[in-house]
Design an enzyme around this catalytic site. Structure first.
Site, mmCIF file in Angstrom:
data_model
loop_
_atom_site.group_PDB
_atom_site.id
_atom_site.type_symbol
_atom_site.label_atom_id
_atom_site.label_comp_id
_atom_site.label_asym_id
_atom_site.label_seq_id
_atom_site.Cartn_x
_atom_site.Cartn_y
_atom_site.Cartn_z
ATOM 1 C CB THR A 287 -0.914 0.018 1.232
ATOM 2 O OG1 THR A 287 -1.733 -1.151 1.224
ATOM 3 C CG2 THR A 287 -1.813 1.254 1.220
ATOM 4 C CE LYS B 218 -4.899 -2.542 0.540
ATOM 5 N NZ LYS B 218 -3.536 -3.086 0.566
ATOM 6 C CE LYS C 23 2.362 0.641 5.157
ATOM 7 N NZ LYS C 23 1.565 0.700 3.890
#
Length: 304
Positions: free
Chosen positions: A99, A175, A243
């Site tokens: 990602t 995503k 993150k």
């Protein structure tokens, strides 16, 4: 692309190892590399070709599937001295699964293509269980040539492949939308089960009822069993969502789009990581909330 293609899987963590195993089951030749010696040993014991370096794993491979944690690791694996791009055969395809931000995906694609490679922006969803069974969802974008070249790996590793556009960055955009929802749902599920505990409810019974009711979510059903068992072995670590929701937040700030619910969830993950649980399962948000409220959940010590 022949089914005899050689696939290099870079990163043999909970996702990458399952993906490599799926490719082995499909009869592919699979080389793997990871900095973790135990992961390499497990891969080798199942018939994979464990490599001592990135160069060895990628040497003349047809497909390199990059399953590392973030953009910095992806860049290092691909482009640092001794990296994958310097070892792959010309015309090989890179499938990038981490990602990362759409802008980073576009940048990596441009650099890979300048070096004579194809690049598929291919982030994944489904968790370790679906990685192991070859049923992942790929949210992928790239040229028709990149999709064709990657097909032997995609067919072995995926249950569903969404072809979302011909430019890198589109897959990563999809995503980050998924990760917004996933992170918010995990945070909400953890808040709900800790709240139920504060009401002195049998939380196993709460799980049973909610999973048959309108308030259920995939994340509630998947993560709350970790809380019920008191087992916070990381299937997906807290730091992953620090993150990923950070990426979502950064994009929102850049395009001036408000993300208030994302911001609240991100703070919960940051607080959980700051409390020393960054490498534990992301359901540890429930433990954080329980500690704040002076509650005990399964697996927690007497002191809260």
């Amino acid at each position: 692309m022949s089914d005899q293609s050689t696939i290099a899987v870079i990163g043999l963590g909970s996702m990458g190892l399952g993906m490599a195993r799926s490719a082995l089951r499909a009869g592919r030749t699979v080389r793997g590399y990871d900095v973790n010696a135990d992961a390499l040993k497990a891969f080798s014991q199942e018939g994979g070709l464990a490599s001592a370096s990135l160069q060895e794993a990628a040497a003349d491979a047809d497909i390199a599937v990059i399953v590392v944690v973030n953009a910095a690791q992806t860049e290092a694996v691909l482009f640092a001295e001794g990296g994958v791009v310097s070892a792959l055969r010309p015309g090989a395809v890179i499938v990038s699964c981490a990602t990362i931000s759409p802008s980073e995906a576009k940048g990596f694609a441009s650099r890979a293509e300048a070096a004579g490679m194809l690049y598929l922006d291919g982030p994944i969803s489904g968790g370790a269980k679906k990685a192991a069974s070859g049923d992942l969802t790929f949210m992928a974008s790239g040229s028709a040539q990149a999709f064709a070249a990657a097909r032997p790996a995609l067919d072995a590793m995926a249950g569903t492949v969404y072809e979302l556009g011909d430019q890198a960055g589109i897959g990563s955009s999809f995503k980050v939308v998924n990760q917004l929802l996933a992170g918010v749902h995990i945070a909400a599920a953890c808040e709900a089960i800790a709240f139920a505990r504060s009401l002195d409810l049998d939380i196993s019974r709460v799980f049973e009822v909610i999973t048959k009711s309108a308030g259920n979510s995939w994340m509630f059903e998947n993560r709350i069993p970790h809380v019920l068992s008191g087992d916070y072995t990381p299937h997906s670590a807290v730091s992953i969502f620090t993150k990923d929701l950070g990426i979502v937040s950064d994009i929102g700030r850049k395009v001036k789009f408000p993300l208030p619910i994302t911001a609240a969830a991100l703070q919960l993950f940051i607080m959980t990581e700051a409390a020393g649980m960054g490498r534990d399962d992301d359901s540890s948000v429930a433990r954080l909330l329980a500690k704040i409220a002076g509650l005990r959940l399964p697996g927690m010590s007497e002191e809260v």
